[in-house]
Design a protein around this motif. Sequence first.
Motif, PDB file in Angstrom:
ATOM      1  N   GLU A  57       0.840  -1.253  -0.101  1.00 16.36           N
ATOM      2  CA  GLU A  57      -0.040  -0.035  -0.072  1.00 16.36           C
ATOM      3  C   GLU A  57       0.940   1.337   0.095  1.00 16.36           C
ATOM      4  N   SER A  61       0.914   3.827  -2.914  1.00 16.51           N
ATOM      5  CA  SER A  61       0.722   5.352  -2.412  1.00 16.51           C
ATOM      6  C   SER A  61       1.669   6.379  -3.062  1.00 16.51           C
ATOM      7  N   TYR A 125      -1.882   7.679   0.624  1.00 15.53           N
ATOM      8  CA  TYR A 125      -2.320   8.364  -0.772  1.00 15.53           C
ATOM      9  C   TYR A 125      -3.029   9.611  -0.566  1.00 15.53           C
TER      10      TYR A 125
END
Length: 172
Positions: A57, A61, A125
């Motif tokens: 992740e 991001s 993000y």
Amino acid sequence: MILINKKLLVTLGLSTVVVLSAMTAMQPGPQPEMKAKNLKVLPKNISHEQLDHIMGEWSHSLGVRCGFCHAPNPETKKMDFASDAKPEKEMAREMFKMTATINKKYFKAGKDSTGMIMYTGVNCYTCHQGKEHPEVVDAPAPKRMGPPAGAPPQGTPPQGTPPAGTPPNNGR
């Protein structure tokens, strides 16, 4: 003819046994759990799969790969994930603590109108949007409210208009 079929059946049977034996021997046994080292902000008991998911992740991001935060081991030429050699790794820790603090203070989990648990908050993000460094954008200039600049104040009749209460001229 019958002799060929017997040889063929025996050959196929033995081949099947060999292939099945090889396939069962190739199945890996239980792998020892890989324990992450040098965890300072993530839970010490995090599983390898959970850690891999979080790193994925973060990588997505910021639009980066592992080498952005992690340094290679000069001897093995492989990533040394425990190393703190790169300052980006410490920055990632600080950013993680910052987002966790913001989420804890301002975004509490709740339930929506259907009773489903909802969770909102900020994450990498939110600011990075796939870039190594978030783009700094100035706020737009505030919109001017009221009449355009240089316009007469409201309630002032346009030039050439008789004042209110003046009888019409009717061509005289």
